[in-house]
Motif scaffolding. Sequence first.
Motif, short mmCIF file in Angstrom:
data_model
loop_
_atom_site.label_atom_id
_atom_site.label_comp_id
_atom_site.label_asym_id
_atom_site.label_seq_id
_atom_site.Cartn_x
_atom_site.Cartn_y
_atom_site.Cartn_z
N LEU A 1 52.44 -2.53 -11.44
CA LEU A 1 52.67 -1.23 -10.84
C LEU A 1 52.44 -0.17 -11.91
CD1 LEU A 1 53.83 -0.30 -8.02
CD2 LEU A 1 56.03 -0.05 -9.19
N THR A 2 51.64 0.84 -11.60
CA THR A 2 51.37 1.92 -12.56
C THR A 2 51.74 3.26 -11.92
OG1 THR A 2 49.04 2.09 -11.87
CG2 THR A 2 49.55 0.64 -13.74
N LEU A 3 52.20 4.18 -12.76
CA LEU A 3 52.66 5.47 -12.25
C LEU A 3 52.26 6.58 -13.21
CD1 LEU A 3 55.97 6.37 -10.55
CD2 LEU A 3 55.26 7.71 -12.53
N TYR A 4 51.67 7.62 -12.67
CA TYR A 4 51.35 8.83 -13.42
C TYR A 4 52.25 9.94 -12.91
CZ TYR A 4 48.82 13.21 -14.34
OH TYR A 4 48.49 14.49 -14.69
N LYS A 5 53.14 10.43 -13.77
CA LYS A 5 54.01 11.54 -13.42
C LYS A 5 53.49 12.82 -14.06
CE LYS A 5 56.86 14.07 -11.63
NZ LYS A 5 56.98 14.26 -10.16
N SER A 6 53.13 13.77 -13.21
CA SER A 6 52.55 15.02 -13.68
C SER A 6 53.56 16.15 -13.61
CB SER A 6 51.33 15.37 -12.82
OG SER A 6 50.89 16.69 -13.06
N VAL A 7 53.59 16.96 -14.67
CA VAL A 7 54.35 18.21 -14.63
C VAL A 7 53.43 19.41 -14.77
CG1 VAL A 7 56.48 17.16 -15.48
CG2 VAL A 7 54.84 18.12 -17.12
N GLY A 8 52.15 19.16 -15.04
CA GLY A 8 51.19 20.24 -15.21
C GLY A 8 51.26 20.83 -16.61
N VAL A 9 50.12 20.89 -17.29
CA VAL A 9 50.06 21.45 -18.63
C VAL A 9 48.89 22.44 -18.71
CG1 VAL A 9 51.20 19.56 -19.85
CG2 VAL A 9 48.74 19.44 -19.42
N ALA A 10 49.02 23.40 -19.61
CA ALA A 10 48.07 24.51 -19.65
C ALA A 10 46.66 24.08 -20.02
CB ALA A 10 48.56 25.57 -20.64
N VAL A 11 46.50 22.96 -20.73
CA VAL A 11 45.14 22.55 -21.07
C VAL A 11 44.32 22.30 -19.81
CG1 VAL A 11 45.78 21.57 -23.30
CG2 VAL A 11 45.73 20.10 -21.29
N GLY B 1 50.64 -3.99 -7.46
CA GLY B 1 49.42 -3.41 -8.01
C GLY B 1 49.14 -1.98 -7.62
N ALA B 2 50.06 -1.34 -6.91
CA ALA B 2 49.82 0.05 -6.50
C ALA B 2 49.79 0.98 -7.70
CB ALA B 2 50.90 0.50 -5.52
N TYR C 1 57.49 7.72 5.47
CA TYR C 1 56.92 7.43 4.16
C TYR C 1 56.77 5.93 3.95
CZ TYR C 1 58.07 12.33 3.20
OH TYR C 1 58.15 13.70 3.25
N ALA C 2 57.71 5.15 4.42
CA ALA C 2 57.65 3.70 4.26
C ALA C 2 56.40 3.14 4.93
CB ALA C 2 58.90 3.05 4.84
N GLU C 3 56.06 3.64 6.10
CA GLU C 3 54.87 3.15 6.79
C GLU C 3 53.60 3.56 6.05
OE1 GLU C 3 54.99 3.35 11.31
OE2 GLU C 3 56.83 4.43 10.78
N ALA C 4 53.61 4.75 5.49
CA ALA C 4 52.44 5.17 4.72
C ALA C 4 52.23 4.30 3.49
CB ALA C 4 52.61 6.63 4.30
N LEU C 5 53.32 3.90 2.85
CA LEU C 5 53.24 3.13 1.60
C LEU C 5 52.96 1.64 1.82
CD1 LEU C 5 56.25 4.77 -0.25
CD2 LEU C 5 53.86 4.97 -0.90
N ASP C 6 53.21 1.14 3.00
CA ASP C 6 53.09 -0.29 3.26
C ASP C 6 51.65 -0.77 3.01
OD1 ASP C 6 53.63 -2.88 4.09
OD2 ASP C 6 53.37 -2.41 6.21
N GLY C 7 51.47 -1.55 1.95
CA GLY C 7 50.16 -2.10 1.63
C GLY C 7 49.20 -1.15 0.94
N ALA C 8 49.65 0.06 0.60
CA ALA C 8 48.76 1.05 -0.02
C ALA C 8 48.44 0.68 -1.46
CB ALA C 8 49.39 2.43 0.04
N HIS C 9 47.18 0.86 -1.85
CA HIS C 9 46.75 0.62 -3.23
C HIS C 9 46.92 1.87 -4.09
CE1 HIS C 9 43.88 -1.93 -0.67
NE2 HIS C 9 44.78 -2.75 -1.15
N LEU C 10 46.80 3.03 -3.46
CA LEU C 10 46.95 4.32 -4.13
C LEU C 10 48.02 5.11 -3.41
CD1 LEU C 10 43.24 5.49 -4.62
CD2 LEU C 10 44.84 4.95 -6.46
N VAL C 11 48.84 5.82 -4.17
CA VAL C 11 49.89 6.66 -3.60
C VAL C 11 49.79 8.03 -4.23
CG1 VAL C 11 52.37 7.01 -3.30
CG2 VAL C 11 51.42 4.68 -3.29
N ALA C 12 49.71 9.08 -3.40
CA ALA C 12 49.73 10.45 -3.88
C ALA C 12 50.94 11.14 -3.29
CB ALA C 12 48.45 11.18 -3.48
N ALA C 13 51.95 11.38 -4.12
CA ALA C 13 53.17 12.04 -3.69
C ALA C 13 53.11 13.50 -4.12
CB ALA C 13 54.40 11.36 -4.28
#
Length: 330
Positions: free
Chosen positions: A294-304, A215-216, A186-198
Amino acid sequence: MLVLGRREVETLLDMDALIDALGPAMVDLSEGRASVPDRVAAMVPGQDGFLAAMPGYVPSAGVLMTKLVSLFPHNAGTPLPTHQAVIAVFDPGTGAPRALLDGTAITAARTAAASALSARLLARDDATVLALLGTGVQARTHAHALCRVRPVRHIRVAGRDPVRAAVLADELGAVLKVEVVAVPTYAEALDGAHLVAAATHSVDPVVRRRWLAPGAHITSVGFNRGGREVDDATIADALVCVESRRAALAPFPAGSNDLLFPIRDGVITADHVHAELGELLNGSRPGRRSPEQLTLYKSVGVAVQDAVAAGLVIAAARAQGLGDEIHMFD
């Protein structure tokens, strides 16, 4: 009543249209017009699985529905997906049942579409490198969705199983026509990445602050009842956004350990959650403030989100004459 199976849903659901349509629905949610009760779940002892009910009404989409979704993490690596679902749609004027849809494909698509919406709102315009953490259905759909909103040119795939990571990398490279490589960690995948999808079921964080580039933008959709995807330092440093504060900060099975654990441990308070997607869209809360933030979107999923996707699928099915009609009350 219209009945649509998984293949029909996958054919009918347009990702670009879904990303766009989620915006008004998220504003409905943040401004209190949508009706979305808390998720409830029945547990299956010994399987670490559960069946959840997610009803919702979205005025902007004109959709009244409920989703029944099971989450069985031990299905990972088997032919069965970890998330499986059905969606029942009702007439909002009369309450009559109107459609029954496979919800598994919708769950995968709407989750990725909401992440893409978050990237459209928060990621840097010049984001070209995507770190894809996970090798399942959600990782695959996230790659497709995120490439629609930012000029991704290079994708790095990492997961617990290097063979699955390599297979997914080959598949995505052929379809998306961008450079895709599997990396060992995972560290190698994240190195220098602008977008992260976990998109993992990891107990231990796969996103760690020391691995992240300035700025990721991180999207985190994974769930594990006993763990989390994102470490405390990342949560503390990031501008954190969610679909719904009420959902994200609710107890299991609705909330997110990625936020609840650092709140419990005194690392952050609930006020650290900066904004809902709907608040970014209606302008009541600001987004990114600098290229290095650094910005982060944490999703739990909603019915809408499910409601919007179901509405699009039903409209497309009616237009194309697809699906089976059954008469329930004759």
